[in-house]
Design an enzyme around this catalytic site. Structure first.
Site, PDB file in Angstrom:
ATOM      1  N   ILE A  18      26.133  -5.488 -35.080  1.00 28.39           N
ATOM      2  CA  ILE A  18      25.654  -3.791 -35.282  1.00 28.39           C
ATOM      3  C   ILE A  18      26.932  -3.146 -34.931  1.00 28.39           C
ATOM      4  O   ILE A  18      27.319  -2.183 -35.552  1.00 28.39           O
ATOM      5  CB  ILE A  18      24.505  -3.375 -34.657  1.00 28.39           C
ATOM      6  CG1 ILE A  18      23.892  -2.146 -35.362  1.00 28.39           C
ATOM      7  CG2 ILE A  18      24.797  -3.257 -33.055  1.00 28.39           C
ATOM      8  CD1 ILE A  18      22.514  -1.656 -35.010  1.00 28.39           C
ATOM      9  N   ASP A  28      22.854  -3.999 -26.273  1.00 27.83           N
ATOM     10  CA  ASP A  28      23.047  -2.929 -25.327  1.00 27.83           C
ATOM     11  C   ASP A  28      24.727  -3.318 -24.779  1.00 27.83           C
ATOM     12  O   ASP A  28      25.581  -2.244 -25.107  1.00 27.83           O
ATOM     13  CB  ASP A  28      22.337  -2.740 -24.264  1.00 27.83           C
ATOM     14  CG  ASP A  28      22.396  -1.425 -23.590  1.00 27.83           C
ATOM     15  OD1 ASP A  28      22.908  -0.607 -23.822  1.00 27.83           O
ATOM     16  OD2 ASP A  28      21.523  -1.350 -22.589  1.00 27.83           O
ATOM     17  N   SER A  68      13.560  -4.905 -28.854  1.00 24.01           N
ATOM     18  CA  SER A  68      12.416  -5.343 -28.276  1.00 24.01           C
ATOM     19  C   SER A  68      12.283  -6.945 -28.440  1.00 24.01           C
ATOM     20  O   SER A  68      11.387  -7.738 -27.793  1.00 24.01           O
ATOM     21  CB  SER A  68      11.161  -4.802 -28.077  1.00 24.01           C
ATOM     22  OG  SER A  68      11.106  -3.558 -27.372  1.00 24.01           O
ATOM     23  N   ALA A 118      15.611  -9.939 -25.247  1.00 16.63           N
ATOM     24  CA  ALA A 118      15.381 -10.043 -23.750  1.00 16.63           C
ATOM     25  C   ALA A 118      14.011  -9.273 -23.385  1.00 16.63           C
ATOM     26  O   ALA A 118      13.173  -9.858 -22.691  1.00 16.63           O
ATOM     27  CB  ALA A 118      16.189  -9.217 -22.912  1.00 16.63           C
TER      28      ALA A 118
HETATM   29  N1  AR6 Z   1      24.327  -6.652 -33.260  1.00 11.21           N
HETATM   30  C1  AR6 Z   1      22.968  -6.855 -33.651  1.00 11.21           C
HETATM   31  N2  AR6 Z   1      22.134  -7.308 -33.236  1.00 11.21           N
HETATM   32  C2  AR6 Z   1      22.385  -7.991 -31.878  1.00 11.21           C
HETATM   33  C3  AR6 Z   1      23.580  -7.938 -31.304  1.00 11.21           C
HETATM   34  C4  AR6 Z   1      24.601  -7.321 -31.835  1.00 11.21           C
HETATM   35  N3  AR6 Z   1      25.727  -7.347 -31.340  1.00 11.21           N
HETATM   36  N4  AR6 Z   1      23.542  -8.613 -30.023  1.00 11.21           N
HETATM   37  C5  AR6 Z   1      22.130  -9.184 -29.938  1.00 11.21           C
HETATM   38  N5  AR6 Z   1      21.622  -8.808 -30.865  1.00 11.21           N
HETATM   39  P1  AR6 Z   1      18.157  -7.585 -27.018  1.00 11.21           P
HETATM   40  P2  AR6 Z   1      15.649  -6.013 -26.445  1.00 11.21           P
HETATM   41  C6  AR6 Z   1      19.901  -9.035 -31.353  1.00 11.21           C
HETATM   42  O1  AR6 Z   1      17.934  -8.444 -25.848  1.00 11.21           O
HETATM   43  O2  AR6 Z   1      14.981  -7.219 -26.543  1.00 11.21           O
HETATM   44  C7  AR6 Z   1      19.587  -5.344 -22.793  1.00 11.21           C
HETATM   45  O3  AR6 Z   1      20.020  -5.966 -21.664  1.00 11.21           O
HETATM   46  C8  AR6 Z   1      19.357  -9.870 -30.400  1.00 11.21           C
HETATM   47  O4  AR6 Z   1      19.706 -11.168 -31.176  1.00 11.21           O
HETATM   48  O5  AR6 Z   1      19.648  -6.918 -27.215  1.00 11.21           O
HETATM   49  O6  AR6 Z   1      15.365  -4.769 -26.817  1.00 11.21           O
HETATM   50  C9  AR6 Z   1      19.029  -3.861 -22.561  1.00 11.21           C
HETATM   51  O7  AR6 Z   1      19.986  -3.229 -21.651  1.00 11.21           O
HETATM   52  C10 AR6 Z   1      17.943  -9.406 -30.825  1.00 11.21           C
HETATM   53  O8  AR6 Z   1      17.631  -9.772 -31.990  1.00 11.21           O
HETATM   54  O9  AR6 Z   1      17.354  -6.064 -26.831  1.00 11.21           O
HETATM   55  C11 AR6 Z   1      17.668  -4.123 -22.109  1.00 11.21           C
HETATM   56  O10 AR6 Z   1      17.541  -4.201 -20.753  1.00 11.21           O
HETATM   57  C12 AR6 Z   1      17.788  -7.953 -30.877  1.00 11.21           C
HETATM   58  O11 AR6 Z   1      19.367  -7.749 -30.785  1.00 11.21           O
HETATM   59  C13 AR6 Z   1      16.968  -5.092 -22.971  1.00 11.21           C
HETATM   60  O12 AR6 Z   1      18.400  -6.036 -22.918  1.00 11.21           O
HETATM   61  C14 AR6 Z   1      17.420  -7.315 -29.376  1.00 11.21           C
HETATM   62  O13 AR6 Z   1      17.828  -7.914 -28.521  1.00 11.21           O
HETATM   63  C15 AR6 Z   1      16.586  -4.808 -24.071  1.00 11.21           C
HETATM   64  O14 AR6 Z   1      15.838  -5.790 -24.767  1.00 11.21           O
END
Ligand code: AR6
Length: 173
Positions: free
Chosen positions: A13, A36, A119, A122
């Site tokens: 993204i 994030d 969501s 993690a």
């Molecule tokens: N581009 C697009 N999608 C991504 C990318 C990227 N660069 N990197 C990961 N994803 P998560 P959450 C996807 O864990 O579940 C953080 O530590 C990933 O594969 O990023 O909302 C925050 O600070 C998954 O499909 O977010 C919070 O503490 C999606 O993004 C916590 O994680 C969401 O995974 C939030 O957890």
């Protein structure tokens, strides 16, 4: 037609050339792992400074900053729910995260917005259930609003992309 305004892509993204990208943040807004961490790394330290000034965000709400070193003008930081079995209001909180993000995009005249799968990493929200909420909220919002013109769901992996594509195929014409 609302469906013409929704896209699905597989990728990172942070590389999206859109007016606003949405960050799946935590309520501190002070960064973390997953998407994030990637957004903060790509945007640079000014993003963390801007988030620090905001001072946090409750689950189900969203806050907006500039995108700094990103191609995107804005980052919309939203906090999805942590999955806790499904009967702790997770569905409504996730829907609210999408809706409040779209409201902020509209209010800042963002024509193009990209969302990650909030969501589902993690925070452990089941992917199919989260995808249905993401798509339903977005369709409902676009039906009632001219902005944003387009919403792109950016999926990090092929499984996520396939789940989004099938959810879009299931929408009524
Ligand atoms: N581009 C697009 N999608 C991504 C990318 C990227 N660069 N990197 C990961 N994803 P998560 P959450 C996807 O864990 O579940 C953080 O530590 C990933 O594969 O990023 O909302 C925050 O600070 C998954 O499909 O977010 C919070 O503490 C999606 O993004 C916590 O994680 C969401 O995974 C939030 O957890």
């Amino acid at each position: 037609m609302t469906h013409d305004r929704i896209r699905v892509e597989q990728g990172d993204i942070t590389q999206q050339r859109v007016d606003a990208i949405v960050n799946a943040a935590n309520s501190s807004l002070l960064g973390g792992g997953g998407v994030d961490g990637a957004i903060h790394r790509a945007a640079g330290p000014e993003l963390l400074e801007a988030c620090r000034e905001i001072g946090g965000c409750p689950t189900g709400e969203a806050r907006i900053t500039y995108g700094y070193n990103l191609a995107a003008t804005y980052v919309i930081h939203t906090v999805g729910p942590i999955w806790a079995g499904g009967d702790q209001g997770e569905d409504a909180l996730l829907a609210s995260a999408y809706r409040t993000s779209l409201e902020l995009a509209r209010d800042h005249e963002a024509a193009s917005v990209a969302f990650p799968a909030i969501s589902t990493g993690a925070y452990g929200f089941p992917l199919q259930r989260a995808t249905r909420i993401a798509v339903d909220e977005t369709v409902a919002f676009l039906e009632g609003n001219e902005l944003p013109e387009t919403v792109t769901f950016v999926c990090f992996d092929a499984v996520t992309r396939e789940v989004y594509e099938s959810a879009l195929r299931e929408l009524p014409d």
